[in-house]
Motif scaffolding. Structure first.
Motif, PDB file in Angstrom:
ATOM      1  N   GLU A  72       0.828  -1.191   0.000  1.00 51.22           N
ATOM      2  CA  GLU A  72       0.000   0.000   0.000  1.00 51.22           C
ATOM      3  C   GLU A  72       0.873   1.256   0.000  1.00 51.22           C
ATOM      4  O   GLU A  72       1.964   1.277   0.565  1.00 51.22           O
ATOM      5  CB  GLU A  72      -0.914   0.048   1.226  1.00 51.22           C
ATOM      6  N   GLY A  73       0.332   2.293  -0.628  1.00 49.02           N
ATOM      7  CA  GLY A  73       0.989   3.591  -0.611  1.00 49.02           C
ATOM      8  C   GLY A  73       0.017   4.648  -0.148  1.00 49.02           C
ATOM      9  O   GLY A  73      -1.196   4.429  -0.095  1.00 49.02           O
ATOM     10  N   GLU A  74       0.575   5.805   0.166  1.00 47.76           N
ATOM     11  CA  GLU A  74      -0.236   6.942   0.607  1.00 47.76           C
ATOM     12  C   GLU A  74       0.155   8.172  -0.204  1.00 47.76           C
ATOM     13  O   GLU A  74       1.338   8.476  -0.363  1.00 47.76           O
ATOM     14  CB  GLU A  74      -0.013   7.211   2.094  1.00 47.76           C
ATOM     15  N   VAL A  75      -0.837   8.893  -0.687  1.00 44.56           N
ATOM     16  CA  VAL A  75      -0.627  10.170  -1.356  1.00 44.56           C
ATOM     17  C   VAL A  75      -0.361  11.211  -0.280  1.00 44.56           C
ATOM     18  O   VAL A  75      -1.134  11.345   0.674  1.00 44.56           O
ATOM     19  CB  VAL A  75      -1.867  10.575  -2.184  1.00 44.56           C
ATOM     20  N   LYS A  76       0.737  11.974  -0.436  1.00 44.66           N
ATOM     21  CA  LYS A  76       1.115  12.988   0.540  1.00 44.66           C
ATOM     22  C   LYS A  76       1.424  14.312  -0.164  1.00 44.66           C
ATOM     23  O   LYS A  76       1.854  14.330  -1.318  1.00 44.66           O
ATOM     24  CB  LYS A  76       2.378  12.566   1.319  1.00 44.66           C
ATOM     25  N   SER A  77       1.232  15.394   0.548  1.00 43.79           N
ATOM     26  CA  SER A  77       1.749  16.722   0.197  1.00 43.79           C
ATOM     27  C   SER A  77       1.410  17.195  -1.207  1.00 43.79           C
ATOM     28  O   SER A  77       2.242  17.785  -1.892  1.00 43.79           O
ATOM     29  CB  SER A  77       3.268  16.753   0.405  1.00 43.79           C
TER      30      SER A  77
END
Length: 153
Positions: A72-77
């Motif tokens: 899993e990944g997370e969208v940041k900034s």
């Protein structure tokens, strides 16, 4: 000329300035308990891939992908420069993040954002990209301000 996507560039002055604007806006528009913005120095962490968008050398926006484990990944900034709003910058950055997540074999991509009017453009972008509401993940606490989203890849 179109939008070009670059990796890194955290040390570039224009990137530092846009990230400072992003951090200030997140603190201004988010209650303290729901403000999870990362400063530029934290975006240099090995688990994070940082992207910038440019046209003819001019910075248009930034975004990042964080590896959160278990495919899993997370969208940041995600932030578009004020002068580049409504020019497809957010979508170009999100497409680059999605491509990287798929290349890594991630099964899903997550994000955390706000629900107020200041986050409407971001929420519209994520909705159009196919993200759907989800529950909290990681160390994020639930709350009325926070919107959690997921995209199955």
């Amino acid at each position: 000329m179109g939008i070009s996507i670059h990796r890194g560039e955290l040390e570039y002055p224009d990137v530092e300035d846009l990230l400072a604007l992003h951090v200030a806006a997140m603190h201004a528009f988010s209650p303290p308990e729901a403000c999870h913005v990362l400063p530029g120095s934290a975006l240099a962490h090995p688990s994070i891939t940082f992207f910038s968008a440019r046209r003819d050398g001019t910075l248009l926006g930034v975004g990042a992908l964080k590896d959160i484990g278990e495919a899993e990944g997370e969208v940041k900034s995600m932030r578009t420069a004020p002068a580049a709003l409504r020019q497809g910058v957010g979508r170009a950055l999100l497409d680059a993040i999605l491509a990287e997540a798929r290349a890594r074999g991630y099964r899903r991509l997550r994000l955390e954002t706000g629900r107020t009017v200041e986050f409407a453009a971001a929420n519209a972008l994520y909705d159009r990209a196919g993200f759907t509401e989800s529950g909290p993940f990681g160390d994020y606490p639930p709350g009325p301000f926070t919107r959690f989203m997921v995209l199955e890849l």
